[in-house]
Every structure is written in C-alpha cells, then in structure tokens.
Design a protein around this motif. Structure first.
Motif, PDB file in Angstrom:
ATOM      1  N   SER A  25       2.802  -8.648  -7.329  1.00 35.68           N
ATOM      2  CA  SER A  25       3.466  -7.556  -7.484  1.00 35.68           C
ATOM      3  C   SER A  25       2.339  -6.430  -6.963  1.00 35.68           C
ATOM      4  O   SER A  25       2.609  -5.543  -6.011  1.00 35.68           O
ATOM      5  CB  SER A  25       3.928  -7.040  -8.529  1.00 35.68           C
ATOM      6  N   LYS A  26       1.284  -6.432  -7.458  1.00 35.50           N
ATOM      7  CA  LYS A  26       0.126  -5.419  -7.232  1.00 35.50           C
ATOM      8  C   LYS A  26      -0.388  -5.694  -5.736  1.00 35.50           C
ATOM      9  O   LYS A  26      -0.665  -4.488  -5.229  1.00 35.50           O
ATOM     10  CB  LYS A  26      -1.140  -5.568  -8.078  1.00 35.50           C
ATOM     11  N   SER A  27      -0.155  -6.734  -5.428  1.00 44.27           N
ATOM     12  CA  SER A  27      -0.711  -6.953  -4.074  1.00 44.27           C
ATOM     13  C   SER A  27      -0.111  -6.082  -2.778  1.00 44.27           C
ATOM     14  O   SER A  27      -0.688  -6.159  -1.706  1.00 44.27           O
ATOM     15  CB  SER A  27      -0.940  -8.515  -3.475  1.00 44.27           C
ATOM     16  N   GLN A  28       1.244  -5.603  -3.356  1.00 45.14           N
ATOM     17  CA  GLN A  28       1.936  -4.969  -2.216  1.00 45.14           C
ATOM     18  C   GLN A  28       1.644  -3.522  -2.009  1.00 45.14           C
ATOM     19  O   GLN A  28       2.111  -2.733  -1.317  1.00 45.14           O
ATOM     20  CB  GLN A  28       3.472  -5.073  -2.565  1.00 45.14           C
ATOM     21  N   ASN A  29       0.566  -3.020  -3.065  1.00 43.50           N
ATOM     22  CA  ASN A  29       0.435  -1.596  -3.055  1.00 43.50           C
ATOM     23  C   ASN A  29      -0.341  -1.253  -1.843  1.00 43.50           C
ATOM     24  O   ASN A  29      -1.085  -1.996  -1.307  1.00 43.50           O
ATOM     25  CB  ASN A  29      -0.274  -1.242  -4.245  1.00 43.50           C
ATOM     26  N   THR A  30      -0.433  -0.115  -1.383  1.00 47.62           N
ATOM     27  CA  THR A  30      -1.010   0.682  -0.107  1.00 47.62           C
ATOM     28  C   THR A  30      -2.205   1.493  -0.681  1.00 47.62           C
ATOM     29  O   THR A  30      -2.613   2.318   0.224  1.00 47.62           O
ATOM     30  CB  THR A  30      -0.294   1.075   0.756  1.00 47.62           C
ATOM     31  N   LYS A  36      -6.618  -5.630   5.784  1.00 50.29           N
ATOM     32  CA  LYS A  36      -6.408  -6.989   4.865  1.00 50.29           C
ATOM     33  C   LYS A  36      -6.892  -8.060   5.928  1.00 50.29           C
ATOM     34  O   LYS A  36      -6.776  -7.979   7.289  1.00 50.29           O
ATOM     35  CB  LYS A  36      -4.834  -7.118   4.736  1.00 50.29           C
ATOM     36  N   TYR A 310      -6.397  -6.284  -6.415  1.00 55.61           N
ATOM     37  CA  TYR A 310      -5.509  -6.946  -7.215  1.00 55.61           C
ATOM     38  C   TYR A 310      -6.513  -8.289  -7.618  1.00 55.61           C
ATOM     39  O   TYR A 310      -5.938  -9.224  -8.208  1.00 55.61           O
ATOM     40  CB  TYR A 310      -4.199  -7.306  -6.887  1.00 55.61           C
ATOM     41  N   THR A 332      -9.269  -7.556   0.750  1.00 59.66           N
ATOM     42  CA  THR A 332      -8.822  -6.240   1.379  1.00 59.66           C
ATOM     43  C   THR A 332     -10.505  -5.055   1.129  1.00 59.66           C
ATOM     44  O   THR A 332     -11.107  -5.468   0.304  1.00 59.66           O
ATOM     45  CB  THR A 332      -7.883  -5.605   0.263  1.00 59.66           C
TER      46      THR A 332
END
Length: 387
Positions: A25-30, A36, A310, A332
């Motif tokens: 879920s956290k990997s989707q944050n910008t 990446k 993350y 990232t």
C-alpha cells in the motif's frame, strides 16, 4: 495463521502478511517525487561536477547516473554481476569507481562508460571508497569487510599500502577537510575510517607512506563513541564529525574535545546515513525504519520526518540548494527540500494527513457504535420485556 489460496502466502504468519500488505500500500505513494528503478539501491553519491546529478549503486551490479531535476537516467555503467556497495568519482581523471561484493573495485571511464582498471586484493566485500589527489598522484582508498584498508595508485592499479587496525569490517571512509583544503599543496591527508567494531580510526595517507595516527602515548587512539557498528560519518562546517550507528543514534563528535560525543540524536532503528546542512542549520539522517529525519543542529530536537520510502533507507546525500536525496532497498530515489518555505509546507501537509487519518479512525469507531433501526427496535422490545 491466516488462510489463503495464494501460494505466496504459504507458511507466512499473519503479521508477515500484514507487513507485506502495508508495504504494498505504501509503495503507491509519491512523496519525495520518487524515481523508480528495477533493483535495490545500496549507495548514492553526489556528482562532484554537476549539482543536479547523482550516481547510484544497484544490487543488480550496475551504476546509474541520474539527473534528479529531469528524472533522466543519463548513463548506465555495467559489468559486475554482484551487488555494488560503494562509490567514488575522480573528476581529475574522469573515472568512476564502485566497490563490489565480488571483493574487487570496478572502474569506468566517465566519457566512454567502458570498464577500465579493476582493483583486486581484498578478501571480502568492498564496503567504502575514497578518490583523492596528492600533487600529480591520484589515489584510491578502499575499506573492506576483511577489516583492512588499501591505498592504491589509481592510475596504474598498483597496491601501495595495506592498513590494519580494525578488528571487524570497515564500513565507511571520510576525508578530513582540515587536511585537504581546496588546491592545497600537501603530501599526506587524514582519512577517518568507521567500522563494525564500533571504532573510528584515523590514518595518515600519502603515496610514499601511510599509517595510523598515534595518540600522545605513541599508540593508536581510536574514537569510540558508539555501542556498535558505525555505518557512516561526515564533517560539518566547523570540522566536527557526525556519525551514524547501529546503536540507533547519530552523534556529533566534537573536534575540540578529541572527538568526544556532545550531541546524540536517538532513533527507533539503525541509522544508515547522516548529512549536515549548514545553510539551514539542519542535520538529516537516514534510518532503517524507512524514514528520513530532519533535526535542529543546535538543539538536537527532531524538526520533521519525511515519510515515503517503504523499505530501509540505505543512503542520503546533500546537494546544493538545500536538497537532500535519499535511496532505499525499495528501489526508489526520493528528493526532499530543506528550504524554509518548502520545509514548512511539508510539515503542514504531514500534520493535515495525520489529522485526516485521526478523523477517519474516529468516524469508523463512531460508525461501529451505531445501531440500525431494526436493532434499536429489538433492543427496545427486549428492555420492555425485562420490565
């Protein structure tokens, strides 16, 4: 145990599954405008010739040169098949160096991107590198998990000196700026080494001779300011040394007091990196708990926490314009500003986000406490019956 038909969930505990879900879920944050990459990033280095560019070392065995303003990957340096752990650049010779798990140091021409000399003499992972110039001699200094430091003639690949003193792996090397001022005519410089034996040692390094600096009693006097491994160190504008350790602290070691610790920044997990922004008066640290922290240099108080990564943060660098770049095992590269207005904006956004999450939780709890019309009627009927 949680039940699932997903083969990837077999033999995993509920907590492990929850952690995987959290990271997904956290990997989707910008946050931090992530760039990446396909592999874990183990090291980062600022380009000494361009304030908008960095080099990153990947577990896949590549070094990439990235423009952090355009997000472009400008160059890829390949050849190694083992993870790369450390980086150094010599602008004078236009050469890039990378330490590897294969126990050697790889080098490339920055102009052609083709592999050049390969340095091999260590018996374990190469963990730290420094490139420097003394008169017309270009030196490369390497530290290894084999507990040794080697000084090389960077032009020929010749091993000049082997330095021993650490009892466990050497994790970081830092050049003392007081012995290496710009355009200085010096024959030797002082190099600080940090190790997994918790010691920081000082070495006099030149082409003709190299050895550990002795204390007043004629024997080496390592700096012991941490309880366990020291991962990184850097000098601030006053010449004091800031260190980052697995004992969950970053510390300021005051030069005037023989590098005794006078400031301690306490973290919840291993501290993997530290940099000092003299313009804003900030100390910035990278932690294994996925976060990048901004501390007030003078007071040692935590000012802000940048959330975005993350996985473990493996390194940070400070660039011109009060910009911090962090890299992580999550693959990232993220960018953070320490400028007053932008830092204040980041703090406000973090506060608003926390307030929103609290409201969501409170709303959820309130919703759970509500009854439907049918439930209320049934409760009233039961109470009438009890009368």
């Amino acid at each position: 145990m949680s039940r699932s038909n997903d083969a990837g969930h077999f033999f995993q505990t509920t907590s492990a599954l929850n952690e995987s879900a959290r990271k997904a879920s956290k990997s989707q944050n910008t946050k931090g405008n992530p760039i990446k990459l396909p592999s874990k990033i183990l090291a980062v280095l600022a380009d000494p010739e361009n304030a908008s560019q960095i080099y990153i070392a990947e577990a896949a065995g590549n070094v990439k040169k990235i423009n952090i303003e355009t997000d472009d990957i400008l160059s890829t340096f390949s050849g190694p098949t083992a993870p790369l752990t450390s980086l150094a650049v010599s602008p004078a010779t236009s050469t890039l160096y990378a330490g590897s798990w294969d126990k050697s140091i790889w080098s490339w021409s920055l102009r052609t991107r083709k592999p050049a000399l390969r340095f091999a003499a260590h018996t374990d992972f190469v963990k730290a590198l420094l490139a420097l110039r003394i008169h017309d001699t270009h030196l490369l200094v390497s530290g290894s998990a084999d507990a040794s430091i080697i000084v090389w003639d960077a032009s020929t690949g010749e091993k000049l000196h082997t330095l021993k003193g650490h009892t466990r792996g050497v994790l970081h090397l830092a050049l003392d700026p007081e012995t290496y001022p710009p355009d200085a005519d010096v024959n030797v410089v002082t190099v600080f080494s940090a190790g997994s034996d918790r010691e920081i040692r000082r070495w006099s390094v030149g082409r003709e001779a190299a050895g550990e600096i002795q204390g007043a009693d004629g024997v080496p006097a390592p700096v012991v300011a941490h309880e366990t491994s020291v991962f990184a160190a850097c000098f601030d504008g006053a010449g004091d040394l800031w260190s980052a350790s697995a004992d969950k602290t970053a510390r300021c070691l005051a030069r005037a007091r023989g590098f005794e610790a006078d400031t301690e920044l306490v973290h919840p997990d291993f501290v993997r990196g530290v940099v000092v922004d003299e313009v804003g008066g900030w100390v910035v640290t990278a932690c294994r708990d996925e976060e990048v922290r901004v501390w007030e240099k003078g007071s040692g108080e935590l000012h802000h926490l940048f959330e975005g990564h993350y996985e473990e943060v493996t390194g940070i660098v400070l660039l011109e314009g009060q910009r911090v770049v962090s890299v992580s095992i999550d693959g990232t590269v993220r960018r953070w500003s320490l400028k007053a207005a932008e830092l204040a904006k980041a703090i406000k956004e973090a506060e608003d986000e926390r307030a929103g999450k609290i409201q969501e939780v409170e709303a959820g709890e309130k919703q759970e406490g509500l009854m439907t019309v049918e439930e209320e009627a049934e409760l009233a009927e039961l109470m009438e019956d009890s009368d």
